[in-house]
Scaffold this motif. Structure first.
Motif, PDB file in Angstrom:
ATOM      1  N   GLY A  37       0.842  -1.213   0.000  1.00  0.00           N
ATOM      2  CA  GLY A  37       0.000   0.000   0.000  1.00  0.00           C
ATOM      3  C   GLY A  37       0.863   1.243   0.000  1.00  0.00           C
ATOM      4  O   GLY A  37       1.820   1.338   0.761  1.00  0.00           O
ATOM      5  N   SER A  38       0.503   2.191  -0.889  1.00  0.00           N
ATOM      6  CA  SER A  38       1.263   3.440  -0.997  1.00  0.00           C
ATOM      7  C   SER A  38       0.294   4.512  -1.454  1.00  0.00           C
ATOM      8  O   SER A  38      -0.454   4.304  -2.411  1.00  0.00           O
ATOM      9  CB  SER A  38       2.381   3.249  -2.026  1.00  0.00           C
ATOM     10  N   ASN A  39       0.224   5.645  -0.744  1.00  0.00           N
ATOM     11  CA  ASN A  39      -0.804   6.655  -1.036  1.00  0.00           C
ATOM     12  C   ASN A  39      -0.174   7.923  -1.559  1.00  0.00           C
ATOM     13  O   ASN A  39       0.648   8.521  -0.888  1.00  0.00           O
ATOM     14  CB  ASN A  39      -1.570   6.973   0.265  1.00  0.00           C
ATOM     15  N   TYR A  40      -0.547   8.357  -2.793  1.00  0.00           N
ATOM     16  CA  TYR A  40      -1.708   7.933  -3.560  1.00  0.00           C
ATOM     17  C   TYR A  40      -1.253   7.341  -4.905  1.00  0.00           C
ATOM     18  O   TYR A  40      -1.719   6.317  -5.353  1.00  0.00           O
ATOM     19  CB  TYR A  40      -2.638   9.140  -3.792  1.00  0.00           C
ATOM     20  N   GLN A  41      -0.314   8.131  -5.590  1.00  0.00           N
ATOM     21  CA  GLN A  41       0.190   7.596  -6.866  1.00  0.00           C
ATOM     22  C   GLN A  41       1.655   7.263  -6.710  1.00  0.00           C
ATOM     23  O   GLN A  41       2.418   7.998  -6.112  1.00  0.00           O
ATOM     24  CB  GLN A  41       0.013   8.629  -7.983  1.00  0.00           C
ATOM     25  N   THR A  42       2.045   6.070  -7.267  1.00  0.00           N
ATOM     26  CA  THR A  42       3.409   5.566  -7.076  1.00  0.00           C
ATOM     27  C   THR A  42       4.042   5.232  -8.419  1.00  0.00           C
ATOM     28  O   THR A  42       3.433   4.516  -9.218  1.00  0.00           O
ATOM     29  CB  THR A  42       3.342   4.296  -6.202  1.00  0.00           C
ATOM     30  N   LYS A  43       5.236   5.816  -8.665  1.00  0.00           N
ATOM     31  CA  LYS A  43       5.977   5.488  -9.901  1.00  0.00           C
ATOM     32  C   LYS A  43       7.276   4.802  -9.511  1.00  0.00           C
ATOM     33  O   LYS A  43       7.897   5.169  -8.507  1.00  0.00           O
ATOM     34  CB  LYS A  43       6.314   6.780 -10.673  1.00  0.00           C
ATOM     35  N   ILE A  44       7.670   3.803 -10.320  1.00  0.00           N
ATOM     36  CA  ILE A  44       8.797   2.970  -9.918  1.00  0.00           C
ATOM     37  C   ILE A  44       9.849   2.862 -11.021  1.00  0.00           C
ATOM     38  O   ILE A  44       9.514   2.700 -12.200  1.00  0.00           O
ATOM     39  CB  ILE A  44       8.282   1.562  -9.555  1.00  0.00           C
ATOM     40  N   TRP A  45      11.133   3.002 -10.614  1.00  0.00           N
ATOM     41  CA  TRP A  45      12.270   2.756 -11.517  1.00  0.00           C
ATOM     42  C   TRP A  45      13.173   1.742 -10.828  1.00  0.00           C
ATOM     43  O   TRP A  45      13.308   1.765  -9.603  1.00  0.00           O
ATOM     44  CB  TRP A  45      13.070   4.044 -11.727  1.00  0.00           C
ATOM     45  N   LEU A  46      13.792   0.851 -11.638  1.00  0.00           N
ATOM     46  CA  LEU A  46      14.763  -0.082 -11.076  1.00  0.00           C
ATOM     47  C   LEU A  46      15.995  -0.095 -11.983  1.00  0.00           C
ATOM     48  O   LEU A  46      15.863  -0.331 -13.202  1.00  0.00           O
ATOM     49  CB  LEU A  46      14.175  -1.494 -10.965  1.00  0.00           C
ATOM     50  N   ASN A  47      17.155   0.215 -11.410  1.00  0.00           N
ATOM     51  CA  ASN A  47      18.414   0.208 -12.175  1.00  0.00           C
ATOM     52  C   ASN A  47      18.292   0.997 -13.477  1.00  0.00           C
ATOM     53  O   ASN A  47      18.577   0.499 -14.571  1.00  0.00           O
ATOM     54  CB  ASN A  47      18.849  -1.239 -12.463  1.00  0.00           C
ATOM     55  N   ASN A  48      17.804   2.249 -13.356  1.00  0.00           N
ATOM     56  CA  ASN A  48      17.658   3.218 -14.461  1.00  0.00           C
ATOM     57  C   ASN A  48      16.471   2.912 -15.374  1.00  0.00           C
ATOM     58  O   ASN A  48      16.210   3.685 -16.299  1.00  0.00           O
ATOM     59  CB  ASN A  48      18.925   3.287 -15.329  1.00  0.00           C
ATOM     60  N   ASN A  49      15.768   1.811 -15.120  1.00  0.00           N
ATOM     61  CA  ASN A  49      14.633   1.469 -16.007  1.00  0.00           C
ATOM     62  C   ASN A  49      13.295   1.877 -15.386  1.00  0.00           C
ATOM     63  O   ASN A  49      13.044   1.545 -14.224  1.00  0.00           O
ATOM     64  CB  ASN A  49      14.587  -0.043 -16.240  1.00  0.00           C
ATOM     65  N   TYR A  50      12.467   2.568 -16.172  1.00  0.00           N
ATOM     66  CA  TYR A  50      11.122   2.889 -15.679  1.00  0.00           C
ATOM     67  C   TYR A  50      10.307   1.606 -15.669  1.00  0.00           C
ATOM     68  O   TYR A  50      10.232   0.904 -16.686  1.00  0.00           O
ATOM     69  CB  TYR A  50      10.437   3.929 -16.578  1.00  0.00           C
ATOM     70  N   ILE A  51       9.704   1.281 -14.515  1.00  0.00           N
ATOM     71  CA  ILE A  51       8.972   0.017 -14.377  1.00  0.00           C
ATOM     72  C   ILE A  51       7.481   0.245 -14.548  1.00  0.00           C
ATOM     73  O   ILE A  51       6.799  -0.497 -15.246  1.00  0.00           O
ATOM     74  CB  ILE A  51       9.242  -0.608 -12.996  1.00  0.00           C
TER      75      ILE A  51
END
Ligand code: GCU
Length: 601
Positions: free
Chosen positions: A83-97
Motif C-alpha cells: 500500500g502506498s498513497n496515492y500515486q506511485t511510480k517505480i524505476w529499477l536500475n535506471n529502467n522505468y517500471i
C-alpha cells in the motif's frame, strides 16, 4: 520466496517537483545526491514526520538491495507494495517500471530479467504523491487525513513461472457437510495436487487434471467445523504441481452468508450485526499501524461486544482481515468512492472497477469479509452517479457472486436505488447534524417505505455524535461525553427494536485526524470516536457492553411510510443544502493543506 524490503530507506521531499526533470531515478544521481537524502523507516506515513505534518505533494524513496540467485529460465521476479498513497511510480536500475494509482491496495510489477543485477547492488527509486485531484478516488474532499507515502510493507518476490497463481474458495454448507467450490488460475496447464488441513491434521488429499488455465474443482467435506464470530475455525489448503515442491497456501473458513427476505443468515442461522466503523489510523503512526496495536484494536472491539467492523472508507492492510478471521469479527469492506468524485469520467470508472476487483481478489478467501461496498454517501440522485455505481455493482457481482454488494447511502428519501442492491444501507446522524434521535423511529419507517425496500435487510452503516474526551456536561451540551452517550444509546435501542434492521455500525471507534474539523473541541480531529485518539474510553465505551443489545419498545409507525411522500421532497432539498456545506468545507481543506509547510525536514 518473498523477501521483505521494508526497513530503512533513503528519502527526499520534492518540494519543487523537479525530481523527474533532474532524473533522480538514475543510479548516477542517486549516488551523487545520496548525502542530501534523509533516512526514513518503511512502512510509514510521511505526514507523521516533523515538518511534513501538512505536506501534500511529492516525495522520493530509494532502496539499494541485493537479490538471491534467480533461476531465469524457471522463475520470475516481482516488486510488491502492500500500500502506498496515492500515486506511485517505480524505476529499477535506471529502467522505468510502471505507475500505480490508488492509495489502499497492493500492487506488484514483474521485472524483466535484463533489468536485474545479480550478486551486485540494485537501485530502486520510487516517486509517491498524495495530491488531491478531481479525477482521483477519493477526489478532493474527504473527511479523513491525507496521509501520504509508502505506509505498508514492500517485498520482492521470486515465483516459479509455472505455478498455481490463485484459488478462490466458495463454500456451500448443509447441516453436517460442506461443498468447497474452488475456482483457480494456473500459469501452466498440468495436473496439481491439493491437501486440506485443519490445524496440522490432514483432512483429505486430491488431484486435479485441468485442461485450461482457468477452472474449478470441488471438495466435499463431512462434519466440517464452520467459521463464525463465535467459532472462528480456519482451514488450510496446500496446492502444488506434481513435479514441483513450490506450494500455494490458502487459508479460508467454511461459512455461508445468505439473505432471505429481510433477514441476514450466517450458516443458515439469522444474525444481527452489532458493528463499529474503523479508520486505518493510529497517532503517531498515521496509517502504518504496527501489527500488535492493530490486533489490540480488534481485541478491544470484540471485548466491547461488537461482532462486526466496517473498514471505513477504503481497504485496510490485509493483516486486519487475518486478525478478524482468527478473532471472529464480520467485516464490511469498501473502496473510497466517497462523496463527490468525477462520476462522468470513464477513466475514473475504470479506476473504481480496478479497485473493487483488486479488493475482491486480495480478500476473497477471508471468511470474515461478508459484504463489499462500492461507495459511501454518493449523490445517488444524479444520473451520472447511479449509472456509475450500478455498473460498478454489476461488475463486482460478476467477480464475486457469493457476497452481498451495495453502496452506503446517506439519503433518507431521495435514494430510489436501494431496490437494486442486495442490502439496504443508511447513514444517519439524528441528534447530531439534524433534528433529534427522538425523531429516528418515525424517520426510519418513512425511509424504508419511500425506498420501497421492505423485503431486504437494512443496515444503519453510520450513526454517531462528537465528544471531546473528558469533557463532561449535561446530555444537551454538544461535544460532551454525556450527549454522545445519550444519542448513541437511544439510537441503538430503536435499531434493536426493529426486526427489519439487521445490523448497525457506530461511527466510529476512535477519534481521527481530519483537515476541516477545527473547532475548539475538535482541534483537527473528528471527535465521534467512542475512544479518544489516545485510546481513552469515553462514557459510551464504558456503557456499551450493557446496552449493546438493549431494545426500546417504540410505536411501530408502520403506516407512516405511506404518508411520507411530501417529506421526501423536503428532505431531498435539505440534502442539497448539506452538499453545499460540504463544498464550502472543501475550500477549508484546500487551505489547510496548502498552508506553507515548514522546510526544516
Ligand atoms: C459521514 C461520512 C464520514 C464522516 C462522518 C462525519 O457520514 O461517511 O466519513 O466522517 O459523516 O460527519 O463525522
Amino acid at each position: 520466496m518473498k523477501k521483505l524490503l521494508s526497513g530503512e530507506w533513503l528519502f527526499y521531499v520534492d518540494f519543487n517537483n523537479d525530481g523527474i526533470k533532474n532524473k533522480l531515478f538514475l543510479i548516477s544521481n542517486i549516488k551523487n545526491r545520496i548525502s542530501n537524502f534523509k533516512k526514513i523507516q518503511i512502512p510509514s506515513s510521511w505526514n507523521s514526520y516533523q515538518g511534513l505534518e501538512k505536506y501534500e505533494g511529492i516525495c522520493w524513496y530509494f532502496k539499494i538491495f541485493e537479490i538471491n540467485e534467480l533461476d531465469e529460465n524457471n522463475e520470475e521476479f516481482f516488486l510488491l507494495f502492500n500500500g502506498s498513497n496515492y500515486q506511485t511510480k517505480i524505476w529499477l536500475n535506471n529502467n522505468y517500471i510502471g505507475l500505480h494509482e490508488g492509495g489502499f491496495l497492493p500492487f506488484k510489477f514483474k521485472i524483466k530479467n535484463s533489468y536485474l543485477k545479480k550478486s551486485e547492488k540494485n537501485y530502486l527509486a520510487v516517486q509517491v504523491d498524495n495530491i488531491r485531484k478531481k479525477n482521483r478516488i477519493p477526489s478532493k474532499l474527504f473527511d479523513w487525513y491525507n496521509w501520504g507515502g509508502i505506509y505498508r510493507d514492500v517485498f520482492y518476490e521470486i515465483l516459479p513461472k509455472s505455478r498455481i497463481d490463485w484459488v478462490h474458495i466458495y463454500t456451500q454448507i448443509s447441516k453436517n457437510s460442506a461443498k468447497l467450490i474452488c475456482k483457480y488460475y494456473i500459469t501452466e496447464v498440468k495436473s496439481f495436487n491439493y491437501e486440506l488441513k485443519f490445524t496440522n491434521k490432514t483432512i483429505l488429499k486430491g488431484q486435479v487434471k485441468p485442461d485450461t488455465e482457468k477452472g474449478v474443482f470441488y471438495i466435499h467435506i463431512e462434519n466440517p467445523l464452520f467459521w463464525s464470530p463465535d467459532t472462528p475455525n480456519i482451514y488450510t489448503i496446500l496446492l502444488n504441481f506434481s513435479d514441483s515442491n513450490y506450494f500455494t497456501k490458502i487459508q479460508f473458513g467454511i461459512r455461508e452468508i445468505k439473505i432471505n427476505g429481510r433477514f441476514l443468515y450466517l450458516n443458515n442461522k439469522k444474525i444481527k450485526l452489532y458493528g463499529i466503523n474503523l479508520h486505518e489510523e493510529l497517532i503517531p503512526f498515521g496509517r502504518a499501524i504496527p501489527f500488535e496495536l492493530r490486533k489490540k484494536d480488534l481485541l478491544n472491539i470484540k471485548k466491547l461486544g461488537f461482532n462486526a467492523i466496517r473498514t471505513a472508507h477504503y481497504p485496510h492492510d490485509e493483516s486486519l482481515l487475518c486478525l478478524a478471521d482468527k478473532i471472529g469479527l464480520l467485516i464490511l469492506e469498501e473502496i473510497p468512492v466517497y462523496w463527490n468524485i468525477n462520476f462522468k469520467s470513464p477513466k475514473v470508472f475504470k479506476l473504481a472497477a480496478k479497485m473493487i476487483q483488486d479488493l475482491i481478489y486480495r480478500d476473497f478467501n477471508h471468511p470474515s469479509v461478508i459484504f463489499w461496498s462500492v461507495g459511501n454517501e454518493i449523490p445517488i440522485e444524479s444520473y451520472d452517479c447511479h449509472k456509475f455505481i450500478l455498473n460498478l455493482i454489476s461488475f463486482a457481482k460478476k467477480i464475486d457472486p457469493s457476497r452481498p454488494i451495495s453502496y452506503v447511502s446517506s439519503r433518507f428519501l431521495s435514494d430510489h436505488y436501494r431496490s437494486k442492491t442486495d442490502i439496504a444501507t443508511l447513514n444517519e446522524y439524528f441528534g447530531w447534524y439534524l433534528l433529534s434521535e427522538k425523531n429516528l423511529n418515525f424517520i426510519l419507517e418513512m425511509t424504508r417505505g419511500i425506498s420501497l425496500c421492505y423485503n431486504k435487510p437494512w443496515f444503519i452503516t453510520e450513526f454517531g455524535a462528537g465528544a471531546k474526551y473528558n469533557y463532561h456536561s449535561n446530555i444537551f451540551e454538544r461535544f460532551s461525553e454525556e450527549k454522545q452517550a445519550s444519542i448513541l444509546i437511544r439510537s441503538i435501542e430503536i435499531f434493536n427494536s426493529k426486526d427489519w434492521i439487521s445490523g448497525w455500525f457506530i461511527w466510529i471507534y476512535r477519534d481521527f485526524k481530519s483537515a476541516f474539523r477545527d473547532n475548539k473541541y475538535q482541534n483537527g480531529f473528528n471527535r465521534k470516536g467512542i475512544v479518544s485518539d489516545k485510546n481513552e474510553f469515553k462514557l459510551i465505551a464504558r456503557l456499551l457492553p450493557k446496552i449493546l443489545k438493549k431494545k426500546r419498545i417504540t410505536r411501530k409507525f408502520t403506516f407512516i411510510s405511506r404518508l411520507a411522500i411530501p417529506f421526501g421532497f423536503f428532505f431531498t432539498f435539505v440534502f442539497k443544502i448539506i452538499n453545499i456545506v460540504n463544498i464550502l468545507e472543501s475550500k477549508k481543506a484546500d487551505k489547510f493543506y496548502s498552508d506553507k509547510y515548514k522546510r526544516d525536514f
